[in-house]
Design a protein around this motif. Structure first.
Motif, PDB file in Angstrom:
ATOM      1  N   ARG A  27       0.839  -1.200   0.000  1.00  0.00           N
ATOM      2  CA  ARG A  27       0.000   0.000   0.000  1.00  0.00           C
ATOM      3  C   ARG A  27       0.871   1.246   0.000  1.00  0.00           C
ATOM      4  O   ARG A  27       1.839   1.346   0.735  1.00  0.00           O
ATOM      5  CB  ARG A  27      -0.908   0.008   1.231  1.00  0.00           C
ATOM      6  CG  ARG A  27      -1.790   1.245   1.342  1.00  0.00           C
ATOM      7  CD  ARG A  27      -2.565   1.286   2.651  1.00  0.00           C
ATOM      8  NE  ARG A  27      -1.750   1.155   3.827  1.00  0.00           N
ATOM      9  CZ  ARG A  27      -1.114   2.166   4.417  1.00  0.00           C
ATOM     10  NH1 ARG A  27      -1.171   3.375   3.928  1.00  0.00           N
ATOM     11  NH2 ARG A  27      -0.396   1.946   5.508  1.00  0.00           N
ATOM     12  N   ASP A  28       0.517   2.193  -0.845  1.00  0.00           N
ATOM     13  CA  ASP A  28       1.170   3.492  -0.819  1.00  0.00           C
ATOM     14  C   ASP A  28       0.583   4.310   0.307  1.00  0.00           C
ATOM     15  O   ASP A  28      -0.597   4.193   0.610  1.00  0.00           O
ATOM     16  CB  ASP A  28       0.932   4.244  -2.146  1.00  0.00           C
ATOM     17  CG  ASP A  28       2.118   4.175  -3.066  1.00  0.00           C
ATOM     18  OD1 ASP A  28       3.169   3.685  -2.640  1.00  0.00           O
ATOM     19  OD2 ASP A  28       1.997   4.633  -4.209  1.00  0.00           O
ATOM     20  N   GLY A  29       1.390   5.141   0.908  1.00  0.00           N
ATOM     21  CA  GLY A  29       0.882   6.005   1.959  1.00  0.00           C
ATOM     22  C   GLY A  29       1.767   5.984   3.186  1.00  0.00           C
ATOM     23  O   GLY A  29       2.863   5.417   3.198  1.00  0.00           O
ATOM     24  N   PHE A  30       1.294   6.618   4.237  1.00  0.00           N
ATOM     25  CA  PHE A  30       2.038   6.723   5.489  1.00  0.00           C
ATOM     26  C   PHE A  30       1.811   5.472   6.323  1.00  0.00           C
ATOM     27  O   PHE A  30       0.676   5.019   6.483  1.00  0.00           O
ATOM     28  CB  PHE A  30       1.579   7.967   6.263  1.00  0.00           C
ATOM     29  CG  PHE A  30       2.361   8.223   7.506  1.00  0.00           C
ATOM     30  CD1 PHE A  30       3.613   8.791   7.437  1.00  0.00           C
ATOM     31  CD2 PHE A  30       1.849   7.887   8.744  1.00  0.00           C
ATOM     32  CE1 PHE A  30       4.352   9.022   8.586  1.00  0.00           C
ATOM     33  CE2 PHE A  30       2.564   8.117   9.900  1.00  0.00           C
ATOM     34  CZ  PHE A  30       3.826   8.687   9.824  1.00  0.00           C
ATOM     35  N   TYR A  31       2.884   4.901   6.848  1.00  0.00           N
ATOM     36  CA  TYR A  31       2.806   3.727   7.709  1.00  0.00           C
ATOM     37  C   TYR A  31       2.965   4.179   9.160  1.00  0.00           C
ATOM     38  O   TYR A  31       4.078   4.462   9.617  1.00  0.00           O
ATOM     39  CB  TYR A  31       3.899   2.716   7.342  1.00  0.00           C
ATOM     40  CG  TYR A  31       3.580   1.942   6.091  1.00  0.00           C
ATOM     41  CD1 TYR A  31       2.981   0.689   6.168  1.00  0.00           C
ATOM     42  CD2 TYR A  31       3.856   2.453   4.836  1.00  0.00           C
ATOM     43  CE1 TYR A  31       2.675  -0.032   5.030  1.00  0.00           C
ATOM     44  CE2 TYR A  31       3.557   1.740   3.692  1.00  0.00           C
ATOM     45  CZ  TYR A  31       2.968   0.501   3.792  1.00  0.00           C
ATOM     46  OH  TYR A  31       2.659  -0.204   2.666  1.00  0.00           O
ATOM     47  N   ALA A  32       1.856   4.243   9.879  1.00  0.00           N
ATOM     48  CA  ALA A  32       1.875   4.727  11.259  1.00  0.00           C
ATOM     49  C   ALA A  32       2.721   3.824  12.153  1.00  0.00           C
ATOM     50  O   ALA A  32       3.474   4.317  13.001  1.00  0.00           O
ATOM     51  CB  ALA A  32       0.453   4.819  11.800  1.00  0.00           C
ATOM     52  N   GLY A  90       7.959   4.062   4.045  1.00  0.00           N
ATOM     53  CA  GLY A  90       7.816   2.638   4.331  1.00  0.00           C
ATOM     54  C   GLY A  90       7.500   1.810   3.099  1.00  0.00           C
ATOM     55  O   GLY A  90       8.070   0.739   2.900  1.00  0.00           O
ATOM     56  N   ALA A  91       6.613   2.294   2.250  1.00  0.00           N
ATOM     57  CA  ALA A  91       6.256   1.558   1.033  1.00  0.00           C
ATOM     58  C   ALA A  91       7.453   1.456   0.100  1.00  0.00           C
ATOM     59  O   ALA A  91       7.687   0.407  -0.509  1.00  0.00           O
ATOM     60  CB  ALA A  91       5.086   2.236   0.329  1.00  0.00           C
ATOM     61  N   THR A  92       8.216   2.520  -0.009  1.00  0.00           N
ATOM     62  CA  THR A  92       9.397   2.506  -0.874  1.00  0.00           C
ATOM     63  C   THR A  92      10.427   1.510  -0.354  1.00  0.00           C
ATOM     64  O   THR A  92      11.042   0.784  -1.145  1.00  0.00           O
ATOM     65  CB  THR A  92      10.019   3.916  -0.946  1.00  0.00           C
ATOM     66  OG1 THR A  92       9.020   4.823  -1.403  1.00  0.00           O
ATOM     67  CG2 THR A  92      11.212   3.954  -1.864  1.00  0.00           C
ATOM     68  N   LEU A  93      10.613   1.462   0.950  1.00  0.00           N
ATOM     69  CA  LEU A  93      11.548   0.505   1.538  1.00  0.00           C
ATOM     70  C   LEU A  93      11.090  -0.933   1.294  1.00  0.00           C
ATOM     71  O   LEU A  93      11.912  -1.807   0.986  1.00  0.00           O
ATOM     72  CB  LEU A  93      11.693   0.769   3.034  1.00  0.00           C
ATOM     73  CG  LEU A  93      12.339   2.100   3.408  1.00  0.00           C
ATOM     74  CD1 LEU A  93      12.228   2.340   4.906  1.00  0.00           C
ATOM     75  CD2 LEU A  93      13.784   2.154   2.947  1.00  0.00           C
ATOM     76  N   ARG A  94       9.805  -1.172   1.395  1.00  0.00           N
ATOM     77  CA  ARG A  94       9.284  -2.520   1.124  1.00  0.00           C
ATOM     78  C   ARG A  94       9.452  -2.898  -0.341  1.00  0.00           C
ATOM     79  O   ARG A  94       9.860  -4.016  -0.662  1.00  0.00           O
ATOM     80  CB  ARG A  94       7.800  -2.609   1.509  1.00  0.00           C
ATOM     81  CG  ARG A  94       7.588  -2.594   3.007  1.00  0.00           C
ATOM     82  CD  ARG A  94       6.154  -2.867   3.377  1.00  0.00           C
ATOM     83  NE  ARG A  94       5.803  -4.236   2.992  1.00  0.00           N
ATOM     84  CZ  ARG A  94       4.552  -4.655   2.877  1.00  0.00           C
ATOM     85  NH1 ARG A  94       3.548  -3.837   3.095  1.00  0.00           N
ATOM     86  NH2 ARG A  94       4.299  -5.897   2.534  1.00  0.00           N
ATOM     87  N   ARG A  95       9.162  -1.963  -1.257  1.00  0.00           N
ATOM     88  CA  ARG A  95       9.321  -2.252  -2.685  1.00  0.00           C
ATOM     89  C   ARG A  95      10.786  -2.516  -3.033  1.00  0.00           C
ATOM     90  O   ARG A  95      11.098  -3.391  -3.832  1.00  0.00           O
ATOM     91  CB  ARG A  95       8.769  -1.108  -3.531  1.00  0.00           C
ATOM     92  CG  ARG A  95       7.259  -1.115  -3.621  1.00  0.00           C
ATOM     93  CD  ARG A  95       6.759  -0.157  -4.684  1.00  0.00           C
ATOM     94  NE  ARG A  95       6.876   1.217  -4.288  1.00  0.00           N
ATOM     95  CZ  ARG A  95       5.943   1.902  -3.636  1.00  0.00           C
ATOM     96  NH1 ARG A  95       4.816   1.308  -3.305  1.00  0.00           N
ATOM     97  NH2 ARG A  95       6.118   3.162  -3.326  1.00  0.00           N
TER      98      ARG A  95
END
Length: 171
Positions: A27-32, A90-95
């Motif tokens: 998911r794109d977006g902010f990871y709380a 967070g999403a960029t790190l996961r990708r």
């Protein structure tokens, strides 16, 4: 609505097609939780290299700021900023981690939640459609290359949308 990128795992030994259960949706977006519990969030998502780099950066930042004589309030603010950056990216790190593991990005899905995103993706995948694949340009074959310049076909309209009312003409 959230935007999810879909990542296909590399084929396992003896597989002709990838196992749908191994696909990953990011998911794109902010990871709380990435902001609040950065290190544990990284471990939960199996971001081992990112977690090691995060710890190394945190230690170096702490040593550098102590050596520079920065007060504990400012050091805390720096670590809060680092945690906020982890939440944002967070999403960029996961990708990035998935790409390093051999996963390929096969599409983008917009849905309310991950279950709907999976449902939408796999319905299109089974039908043989590539999700959100860009259609081929209508006039790609008519692009002309002359004297080192690329000329694109004109649409027949003389006006240009934007700041300039007439297209620039070169002689």
């Amino acid at each position: 609505m959230a935007v999810y990128t879909v990542h296909q795992p590399p084929l396992a030994k003896g597989e002709n097609t990838p196992d749908p259960a191994r696909f990953t949706f990011v998911r794109d977006g902010f990871y709380a939780w990435g902001f609040v519990l950065s290190f544990f969030w990284m471990l939960r998502h199996r971001l081992w290299l990112v977690a090691v780099l995060f710890v190394a950066l945190s230690v170096l930042l702490e040593i550098g700021l102590r050596y520079a004589g920065v007060s504990s309030g400012w050091r805390g603010l720096m670590f809060l900023a680092l945690a906020f950056l982890i939440g944002l990216e967070g999403a960029t790190l996961r990708r990035w981690t998935l790409k390093r593991r051999g996963y390929t990005n096969v599409g983008v899905v917009v849905a309310d939640n991950q279950d709907d995103a999976e449902r939408r993706f796999f319905v299109n995948w089974q039908a043989g459609k590539r999700p959100n694949a860009a259609p081929p340009p209508a006039q790609a074959a008519s692009i002309v290359r002359m004297a080192g310049r690329t000329e694109f076909p004109r649409s027949g309209q003389a006006e240009v949308i934007g700041s300039f009312p007439e297209p620039e003409r070169r002689v």
